[in-house]
Design a protein around this motif. Sequence first.
Motif, short mmCIF file in Angstrom:
data_model
loop_
_atom_site.label_atom_id
_atom_site.label_comp_id
_atom_site.label_asym_id
_atom_site.label_seq_id
_atom_site.Cartn_x
_atom_site.Cartn_y
_atom_site.Cartn_z
N PHE A 140 35.66 41.40 44.74
CA PHE A 140 35.62 42.04 43.56
C PHE A 140 35.18 43.64 44.07
O PHE A 140 36.38 44.71 43.39
N THR A 164 48.29 51.06 39.01
CA THR A 164 48.07 49.57 38.51
C THR A 164 49.21 49.00 39.45
O THR A 164 49.15 47.70 39.81
N LEU A 168 48.97 46.26 42.64
CA LEU A 168 49.14 44.74 42.32
C LEU A 168 50.20 44.35 43.45
O LEU A 168 50.01 43.32 43.90
N ASP A 189 43.31 34.00 42.64
CA ASP A 189 41.99 34.44 42.01
C ASP A 189 41.60 35.96 42.93
O ASP A 189 41.05 36.50 42.37
N ILE A 192 43.26 38.74 41.31
CA ILE A 192 42.63 38.97 40.21
C ILE A 192 41.26 39.72 40.44
O ILE A 192 41.07 40.67 39.84
N LEU A 193 40.37 39.23 41.27
CA LEU A 193 39.04 39.78 41.64
C LEU A 193 39.47 41.31 42.34
O LEU A 193 38.83 42.41 41.84
N ASN A 194 40.17 41.40 43.34
CA ASN A 194 40.41 42.70 44.01
C ASN A 194 41.16 43.69 43.27
O ASN A 194 40.73 44.68 42.92
N TYR A 195 41.96 43.21 42.17
CA TYR A 195 42.75 44.18 41.23
C TYR A 195 41.46 44.46 40.11
O TYR A 195 41.58 45.77 39.86
N ALA A 196 40.68 43.56 39.75
CA ALA A 196 39.67 44.09 38.77
C ALA A 196 38.98 45.10 39.03
O ALA A 196 38.70 45.98 38.46
N GLY A 197 38.44 45.06 40.23
CA GLY A 197 37.44 46.01 40.95
C GLY A 197 38.25 47.26 40.98
O GLY A 197 37.40 48.41 40.53
N ILE A 199 40.80 48.41 39.54
CA ILE A 199 41.00 49.12 38.15
C ILE A 199 39.87 49.79 37.42
O ILE A 199 39.86 50.67 36.67
N LEU A 200 38.88 49.02 37.66
CA LEU A 200 37.56 49.36 37.06
C LEU A 200 37.06 50.77 37.35
O LEU A 200 36.70 51.53 36.77
#
Length: 230
Positions: A140, A164, A168, A189, A192-197, A199-200
């Motif tokens: 993350f 973004t 991605l 996954d 997803i975790l790398n991307y979510a961190g 983007i946050l």
Amino acid sequence: MKKFCKIIAVIFFLIGIMAAGIFAVILFTPKQDFGSDRYVAALCLIVLMSAVIGTFFLTRKENGPRKVWMIRIVTVIGGLAYFMCLVGILFMARVNSSRIATDMRSYSLVPFRTIKSFVQAYKSGALSRTTVRRNLFGNFILFMPMAWILPVVFRRLRNGFAFTFVMLVGLCLVEYTQYKTGRGSMDIDDVILNYAGAILVFAMLWNKVIRGFMERKNIVSGRKRKRKHN
């Protein structure tokens, strides 16, 4: 006072360089036991905080375009160091030659399957909290610095859609490369975790309020205004 601030900045940069050197020894000496992940996490935190505090003192008495330029240069240098650490973490591990030879490299394209399996394994006692935290939380936060580095170095990536999209595509390429080289599994996954961190942190740093503040304080360059022709 200006000279004193520069001396303080140099001291913090040297502390960061020393911590990065120790981290490099840990990273590229896989046979050596250097203790728990907390030790490595502490080194990463020291490097990050040293860079932030050093940059603060270096630019404290500066203003205007010179301050923006200095912050950008420090970001580029820090970004190169971060990129080398990423390469080491993601690709410098031992190649699993047996899996490559038998074409048994693993992959998972079902979203949240791996995350659920880690949580279930932790609840059943099959995995320790440290292992779960290292894999899930580690993924993350791994690409969070990209949310600062890329937009500062490349102005166009301050646009939400551009950032973004680039993140991605880049993360998918990383996973595919790990799979093809046998230096890791290809897991949706992880993306997803790398991307979510990333983007946050991007949403926190580059929204209109924070971006406007950074531009007014000459932390980053402002938007280019189109000249009106008479």
